[in-house]
Design an enzyme around this catalytic site. Structure first.
Site, PDB file in Angstrom:
ATOM      1  N   GLU A 255       0.790  -1.231   0.000  1.00 36.30           N
ATOM      2  CA  GLU A 255       0.000   0.000   0.000  1.00 36.30           C
ATOM      3  C   GLU A 255       0.826   1.286   0.000  1.00 36.30           C
ATOM      4  OE1 GLU A 255      -4.167  -1.245   2.002  1.00 36.30           O
ATOM      5  OE2 GLU A 255      -2.534  -1.033   3.442  1.00 36.30           O
TER       6      GLU A 255
HETATM    7  C1  ACM Z   1      -2.213  -5.415   4.083  1.00 39.86           C
HETATM    8  O1  ACM Z   1      -3.280  -5.875   4.522  1.00 39.86           O
HETATM    9  N1  ACM Z   1      -2.114  -4.135   3.786  1.00 39.86           N
HETATM   10  C2  ACM Z   1      -1.061  -6.274   3.909  1.00 39.86           C
END
Ligand code: ACM
Length: 664
Positions: free
Chosen positions: A311
């Protein structure tokens, strides 16, 4: 209420051997053997093998757990010497903890004695947990039922991720969950230690990390050593995660010069994907990371270290002219390529430290050495692609226990995805999986109930044969294992009543419980859309009390299915009693809500339940006309009762709808 509930609970209690034992995970091979081994105060355990302090301590705890469950004043509180013990444990060696650790064991239970054989002390620990799940009783006393078992895990990596960052989860939470993991034969604790919302480990090299990034809530290095030792004593590896280059806001509070945009920075108090990201173009970044990761490598002996990598939204990188220029100069066409550049450098640091790098599936890139491990979370494709490309892989997609889905959902999710078409070689790269306890919506008080008992079903998926996948059978065993986990200090059941007491006082718990027993919290990320959750928001409301698997609701729905299948008059009577309880309970709930405003938000659920319970009673009554108008109105009420409210859902609507649909 009492009669109906007692009956529903009785449905899941077995007499020994009339039913299969409540083993979880289920062993690879098990056969009944004649007779039982009786346990009395003379029960003894012996160890034969090279000195293993941890197995000796494990066996001592085993005896204590047997004593605790039976009330027997067992004379020998620790293993004894000699070969006449009631339980003789033999093993060949003390295991190092790595992917090659032999966890297999064999167990023979006969009236004359019990023999537990394993190649390693860790295998013997796994066998002791099996034995504890076999402890039974009858009028004559306590006994281990006769079985021969030959067992070993299907996957070498059976993990639980604990996010100790979004909400701080202190020592005692970690330790009791390690005990629970060992009880269901899990062997990797993945500690997610750094996040936007908190930097949770002491660094002596860069002390502003924990001093400024944690609100004072972090593990000291001494505590980390204790966690690692406690885990190793249970045959569990600890893999730390330092999530970079995104998810790093808390690092920048003390060290803004690491960031891709100027500070100052504050610890994040909101959830979601945040912009702050490490600047991958500065030499300083790698000097910093090398020093920091070297320090951390000294604390965590495991051969793997997790660097997150998930992310990164790229916003800070895009906004930074220097970074854009750097990409051009290096011929890096995208932020993904820039992150791969960063990851290659981090992987080199870890290789020097003798660590294999693990990362979330975003980091998959052919520039990275095949020694790294890809943890698939956004779907199954990354797992398939990475395994085919020759990387070892872990599955977490489908094991996101923070999404509060039913155990059945996770149970049916295999680390080798159905229809994946993985080649024989790629199959060898599937190491196993991890359940992920992300902590946006849990506190030390509720976290156990979001992990257990569901994670026991996941543990079985990781250990047992793929074909062991009958959901009803799993749920029957799960409820028994859930109670056994309490003896290790887990709070998943205890805090259910405690949290209700806090809301409405002890004398009113039965009323509230009658409703919450048939509620589940809404799944997925829906709670974040329902309310603005911040790190300080209360996690004490009904959606935090309600359980991901509402067993009472499940038992009611099953009773309805049984009744509709065979028309049992007893089942019909029990259904009617239960429906009446729900109708009456709503009257109490209305009064309670007048006194305790915190539960006002669930009154519509109570009203909906009462309303459809009346429908169910009407449907079961021969004197009521069930014409088209009645059915139309009933369908409207059922649809309305099924709507989520107060971040919860009523889970008996399906059962009552079936009763309604069955009459004409
Ligand atoms: C995640 O759940 N961002 C690895």
């Amino acid at each position: 209420m009492r009669t109906a509930t007692v009956f529903l609970l009785c449905l899941v209690v077995f007499t020994a051997r009339a039913q299969p034992p409540a083993l979880m995970p289920w062993p690879q091979e098990i056969a009944e053997a004649a007779g039982n081994f009786s346990v009395n105060e003379d029960f003894t355990v012996s160890l034969s093998g090279p000195a293993s302090n941890r197995l000796s301590a494990y066996a001592t705890r085993f005896i204590s757990r047997v004593a605790g469950r039976t009330g027997l004043f067992i004379t020998q509180w620790r293993p004894v010497a000699g070969d006449s013990a009631g339980l003789q444990i033999s093993y060949n060696k003390v295991a190092a903890l790595n992917l090659q650790t032999d966890e297999s064991y064999q167990l023979n239970i006969a009236p004359s004695g019990m023999v537990l054989q394993a190649n390693t002390d860790v295998g013997a620990m796994r066998g002791l947990e099996t034995l504890l799940q076999l402890l039974s009783s009858n009028a004559a006393g306590y006994y281990f039922a006769g079985y021969t078992i030959k067992d070993s895990p299907r996957f070498v990596w059976r993990g639980l991720l604990l996010d100790v960052c979004r909400h701080w989860l202190p020592m005692e939470v970690v330790l009791r969950n390690l005990d629970a993991m060992a009880a269901v034969k899990m062997n990797v604790l993945h500690l997610h230690l750094t996040e936007d919302q908190g930097f949770r480990i002491e660094s002596k090299v860069y002390p502003k990390l924990h001093e400024m990034g944690s609100d004072g809530n972090y593990f000291t290095q001494e505590e980390i050593r204790k966690i690692v030792a406690y885990a190793a004593a249970r045959g569990i590896r600890v893999v730390p995660e330092f999530d970079i280059p995104g998810h790093t806001t808390s690092w920048f509070v003390g060290y803004p010069e690491l960031a891709a945009a100027p500070g100052p920075y504050e610890i994040a108090r909101k959830y979601g994907v945040h912009n702050p990201t490490i600047d991958p173009t500065k030499e300083y970044t790698y000097v910093f990371l090398e020093k920091f990761l070297t320090e951390m490598a000294g604390l965590f002996p495991d051969g793997f270290m997790h660097i997150g990598g998930d992310e990164n939204n790229g916003k800070q990188w895009n906004a930074n002219a220097g970074i854009t220029k750097f990409k051009e100069n290096q011929g890096l066409a995208s932020n993904h390529e820039l992150q791969a550049y960063f990851n290659v450098k981090v992987a080199a640091i870890l290789t020097q430290l003798n660590k294999r790098m693990v990362g979330w599936d975003e980091i998959l890139d052919e520039d990275l050495p095949r020694s790294i491990v890809i943890q698939s979370w956004r779907g199954k494709q990354a797992l398939i692609d990475a395994a085919e490309a020759g990387y070892d892989v872990l599955l977490s997609n489908g094991y996101y226990i923070d999404l509060v889905q039913p155990a059945a959902y996770h149970y049916q999710n295999d680390p080798i995805p159905a229809g994946s078409g993985l080649s024989a070689e790629a199959l060898q790269h599937v190491l196993g999986g991890e359940a992920t306890m992300w902590a946006e919506l849990v506190s030390p008080e509720t976290v156990d109930s979001r992990i257990w008992p569901r994670t026991a079903a996941i543990a079985e998926r990781f250990w047992s044969p793929a074909g062991r996948n009958d959901t009803d059978d799993m749920y029957q065993r799960l409820q028994i294992v859930s109670v056994q986990l309490e003896e290790l200090g887990l709070l998943h059941r205890k805090n259910y009543a405690m949290m209700m007491r806090r809301l409405v006082g002890e004398e009113n718990v039965p009323t509230l419980k009658t409703l919450i027993d048939v509620l589940e919290p809404i799944e997925g990320y829906k709670r974040h859309r329902a309310r603005k959750y911040r790190t300080w928001s209360p996690l004490t409301r009904v959606p935090d009390i309600a359980q991901p698997d509402a067993f009472v609701a499940m038992a009611f729905n099953k009773l309805v299915d049984d009744y509709l299948a065979n028309g049992s008059q007893l089942a019909k009577k029990q259904i009617k009693e239960q429906l009446l309880v729900w109708v009456e309970n709503h009257k109490q709930m209305r009064q309670l809500a007048n006194k305790y405003p915190a539960i006002k938000e669930i009154l519509p659920l109570s009203e909906g339940l009462s309303g459809i319970a009346v429908l169910g009673m009407q449907a079961l009554s021969s004197t009521k006309a069930h014409d088209a108008a009645w059915h139309q109105s009933a369908d409207r009420m059922l649809a309305d009762a099924a709507k989520p409210r107060a971040e919860c859902e009523l889970k008996v609507v399906t059962g009552i709808a079936k009763i309604v649909a069955a009459v004409n």
